[in-house]
Enzyme design. Structure first.
Site, PDB file in Angstrom:
ATOM      1  N   PHE A 170     -17.052  72.613  20.297  1.00  0.00           N
ATOM      2  CA  PHE A 170     -16.320  73.410  21.293  1.00  0.00           C
ATOM      3  C   PHE A 170     -17.233  74.540  21.798  1.00  0.00           C
ATOM      4  CE2 PHE A 170     -13.111  76.499  22.657  1.00  0.00           C
ATOM      5  CZ  PHE A 170     -12.231  75.672  23.340  1.00  0.00           C
ATOM      6  N   TYR A 183      -2.040  78.541  17.862  1.00  0.00           N
ATOM      7  CA  TYR A 183      -1.206  78.294  19.055  1.00  0.00           C
ATOM      8  C   TYR A 183      -1.219  76.831  19.460  1.00  0.00           C
ATOM      9  CZ  TYR A 183      -5.856  79.069  21.055  1.00  0.00           C
ATOM     10  OH  TYR A 183      -7.195  79.022  21.290  1.00  0.00           O
TER      11      TYR A 183
END
Ligand SMILES: *Cc1c(COP(=O)(O)O)cnc(C)c1O
Length: 419
Positions: A140, A242
């Protein structure tokens, strides 16, 4: 694809309905806001849906805990919440004994804190400094940027593992690059693009054989794939809350530091909340013992509320059952892609073996950018990952098989519609 099922049958509403009828976790879906709508949500791995229970929890917090207890709340619950709730994340999702997990900051900031702490403490057997950090080229972006920044600050070398974007890092590649110079290996457990699930236990052992530490990024694993940090002997881990933990936009991340390392690691953002005695307000920084030293400033208590409802739901369902449903959802998506999209030139850019796959599947086609935009207009919400990747994230507790079927049918319709 199950042998006895023909391609035609697989795409029938009755087939998806039968899968839902046999799903022991099907009822969990009704606990999420929006479950009754026709919207197809394929982005629960980017921002999980809220639970209905969360609305009541937030209101009660304002009225009773914040409004009623006021500053007494810090002594009563909030001051320790990063650690007590961290323990809960550790117990329900990470296979981590208490005292090793804390919540706070974002994943990016926690990566910075733990990478810096690890490289500053790294020494080889001869006592000289270890100067290399290993990560993969398709990790990422934030992971890559943070490591490159620290390498510049500390005069370290980044050793890149080149990976196939439809797969991920394998054990042989790790064995090849680690050695006497390696301070730290930072990898994603589930690759954000392909969904490839790394063999964390074996990779951790290989990194240890070279005398280095490993830091696992669990952003796309936590809440979807069982994790056993203590049993695997992991040193460090981070992840966000989240995504599959449904903590809401910007909910704080978690950090895990194995007990054996806590008192020898110093993180770089030395704030008063990580001090051995914060309210002494003393002249010099003295890090707290244990996990508290990885906290910097005042914790984001409001941001930690919503995830408590998802943790309770996962705890009730059990991580093994969550993983089982996740595998069935992604397998169904792959089968549908083969049956309904392959003839239009769509390929599966994720591992086909469910044992090597996390909770999402990426479908590749040169038109996927515009397809994604059109799908959003039709209330079918996947996300797009350049180049040409349509990412289908299947949050196990809030996604039905019928939703998967309708979503992939919509991809076919859009690809068939004139440009
Ligand atoms: C989502 C994600 C992040 C997010 O980092 P933030 O600091 O929360 O923005 C980091 N790493 C990986 C692998 C991710 O999937």
């Amino acid at each position: 694809m199950p042998n006895e099922v023909t391609r035609g049958e697989l795409t029938q509403p009755s087939y998806a309905a039968a899968l839902d009828a046999r799903d022991p976790l099907a009822a969990c879906r009704d606990e999420f806001v929006g479950a009754e709508s026709r919207l197809v949500y394929f982005d629960g791995n980017s921002l999980g849906r809220p639970l209905r229970a969360t609305a009541g929890r937030l209101a009660a917090f304002v009225e009773e805990e914040w409004g009623g207890r006021l500053i007494r709340g810090w002594d009563e619950r909030w001051y320790d919440l990063p650690l007590t709730l961290g323990d809960e994340v550790g117990r329900v999702c990470l296979g981590a004994a208490p005292g090793q997990t804390t919540l706070g900051d974002s994943t990016t900031v926690l990566l910075y804190k733990l990478v810096r702490a690890a490289v500053d403490a790294a020494e080889s057997t001869s006592g000289s400094r270890r100067t290399e950090v290993v990560l993969d080229t398709d990790n990422f972006p934030t992971d890559r940027y943070v490591v490159e920044g620290i390498a510049e600050e500390r005069g370290l070398t980044v050793r890149w593992i080149d990976v196939d974007r439809t797969a991920g890092v394998n054990l042989d590649q790790v064995r090849e690059v680690v050695g006497e110079q390696t301070a730290l290996v930072l990898l994603s457990h589930v690759a954000y693009r392909s969904g490839h699930l790394a063999d964390a236990r074996a990779v951790t052992a290989a990194v240890h054989d070279a005398g280095a530490l490993v830091l696992w990024d669990l952003c796309h694993s936590v809440g979807a794939v069982p994790v056993e940090l203590d049993a695997w002997g992991v040193d460090l881990a981070v992840g966000c809350t989240y995504k599959y933990l449904n903590g809401g936009p910007g909910s704080p991340a978690f950090a895990y530091v194995a007990q054996r390392h806590q008192d020898r690691l110093m993180q770089p953002i030395r704030g008063w909340m990580g001090h051995a005695d914060p309210f002494l307000m003393g002249p010099a920084y003295q890090p707290a013992a244990g996990m508290r030293r990885f906290i910097s400033g005042t914790p984001a208590v409001v941001g930690m509320l919503a995830m408590q409802d998802m943790l309770a739901l996962i705890d009730r369902a059990g991580m093994a059952a969550v993983r089982d449903k996740s595998r069935r959802l992604t397998s169904y998506a792959v089968d549908l892609a083969d049956a309904r999209l392959a003839d239009l030139g769509v390929t599966v850019a994720s591992p086909r073996d469910p044992a090597q796959r996390g909770g999402h599947v990426t479908l590749q086609h040169e038109r996927m950018r515009e397809v994604t935009a059109e799908l959003w207009r039709r209330d079918v919400i996947p996300d797009y990952r350049d180049p040409g990747g349509l990412r289908i994230g299947l949050s196990p507790l809030s996604t039905s098989f019928e939703e998967v079927r309708r979503g992939l049918e919509a991809v076919r319709e859009v690809l068939l519609s004139p440009r």
